[in-house]
Design an enzyme around this catalytic site. Structure first.
Site, PDB file in Angstrom:
ATOM      1  N   LYS A  96       0.823  -1.234  -0.071  1.00 17.64           N
ATOM      2  CA  LYS A  96       0.045   0.025  -0.133  1.00 17.64           C
ATOM      3  C   LYS A  96       0.864   1.102   0.024  1.00 17.64           C
ATOM      4  CE  LYS A  96      -3.898  -2.434   2.181  1.00 17.64           C
ATOM      5  NZ  LYS A  96      -4.354  -3.109   3.255  1.00 17.64           N
ATOM      6  N   GLN A 109      -4.638  -1.361   9.617  1.00 19.83           N
ATOM      7  CA  GLN A 109      -4.477  -3.063   8.945  1.00 19.83           C
ATOM      8  C   GLN A 109      -5.062  -3.971   9.686  1.00 19.83           C
ATOM      9  OE1 GLN A 109      -3.309  -3.630   5.603  1.00 19.83           O
ATOM     10  NE2 GLN A 109      -4.004  -5.689   6.248  1.00 19.83           N
ATOM     11  N   ASP A 144     -11.284   2.675   3.873  1.00 20.00           N
ATOM     12  CA  ASP A 144     -11.830   1.273   3.797  1.00 20.00           C
ATOM     13  C   ASP A 144     -13.188   1.151   3.460  1.00 20.00           C
ATOM     14  OD1 ASP A 144      -9.752  -0.570   3.791  1.00 20.00           O
ATOM     15  OD2 ASP A 144      -9.382  -0.484   5.971  1.00 20.00           O
TER      16      ASP A 144
END
Ligand code: NDP
Length: 286
Positions: free
Chosen positions: A53, A97, A120
């Site tokens: 990422k 994460q 997200d």
């Protein structure tokens, strides 16, 4: 002829568009999109996802802010970091994460993130916005699937779509996004009766179950579009939830694993971050 849906190609085009948008925001508003990536603990898979990422950010010109915390970080410490990132004007997107170590409450963490920075798309406000048809942040993987379908001109209106899997991060938002595009959607799961028969009714079959190669030719109608979200590490390497070799000749279009949905998830994270930045300065790309 079966069309092989090339996720790497669509992801590259998406990232090129993101890079152009980053430049426009910089030139026209003097702002650079920023993504804070929070990693707790030392799970090797999570470390490699985070590294990818951060590489994506560098590629498109998004500033990444790296926060690596030890595995014994307390909920209070993590909350304090999220509060700090919520208040930081240079940070437009926050990604924590998952999975988190067991002693941390993932739900509480998701809910603590400022919804406008929830790139997200997991915050209840963003999920609720999707249900209500509002322009809120959408989860990256299902959004990536929609981008693939659009890029390959796959018509959805009036089509029968079956989403196999009902997780909060893939199946449920996927079904809603397909519904938004006027597909007639059925969600199937582990309690569904005659799963193969139901899937055979689908013009578009999206599979997200985490069962290596479970979906074989008995699940697929001739001419169907097959989107395989599954990523399973097996002795024979990375495989999807679909038995690609068995269904490829039946499908009109199909995503491979790897190289299908996977690269799109990462590209849509970049896209959500640039959108979050644009919204924060009231800028429209149209
Ligand atoms: P979850 O484990 O959260 O959900 C799996 C879903 O599949 C559940 O709804 C479950 O049903 C259903 N299911 C499981 N086994 C069966 C079965 N035998 N028959 C019918 N339904 C079944 O998984 P995720 O949604 O998080 O992930 C699914 C897959 O997608 C995984 O392989 C994951 O690695 C991959 N993935 C890929 C991403 C990408 O970027 N390409 C991103 C996210 C996930 P029930 O609810 O009844 O238990």
């Amino acid at each position: 002829m079966t069309t092989i849906i090339d996720g790497n190609k669509t992801a590259a085009a998406t990232k090129t568009q993101v890079a152009e948008r980053v430049e426009r925001l910089h030139n026209e508003r003097g702002v650079t999109p920023g993504l804070a990536v929070v990693l707790v603990g030392d799970d090797p898979a999570s470390h490699s996802y985070v590294a990818m990422k951060e590489r994506d950010c560098a590629e498109v010109g998004i500033t990444s802010f790296d926060h690596r915390l030890p595995a014994d970080t307390s909920q209070e410490e993590l909350n304090a970091l999220i509060d700090e990132l919520n208040a930081d004007e240079a940070v437009h997107g926050i990604l924590v994460q998952m999975p988190l170590p067991d002693h941390l409450d993932e739900e509480a963490v998701i809910e603590r993130i400022e919804p406008t920075k929830d790139v997200d798309g997991f915050h209840p406000q963003n999920m609720g916005g999707l249900v209500r048809g509002q322009d809120t942040m959408r989860a990256c993987t299902p959004l990536g699937v929609m981008r693939l379908l659009e890029d390959y001109d796959i018509a959805l209106e009036g089509k029968r779509a079956v989403v196999l899997g009902r997780s909060t991060i893939v199946g449920k938002p996927q079904a809603l996004l397909l519904l938004e595009k006027n597909a007639t959607v059925t969600t199937a799961h582990s309690r569904t009766k005659d799963l193969a028969g139901l899937c055979r009714e689908a013009d578009i079959l999206v599979v997200a179950i985490g069962q290596p190669k479970m979906v074989d030719e008995t699940y697929v109608k001739e001419g169907a579009v097959i989107i395989d979200v599954g990523i399973n590490r097996t002795d024979e390497g990375l495989v999807g939830d679909v038995d690609y070799d068995m269904v490829e000749s039946l499908a009109s279009a199909i995503t491979p694993v790897p190289g299908g949905v996977g690269p799109m998830t990462r590209a849509m994270l970049m896209s959500n971050t640039v959108d979050a930045c644009a919204k924060s300065v009231d800028y429209s790309f149209d």
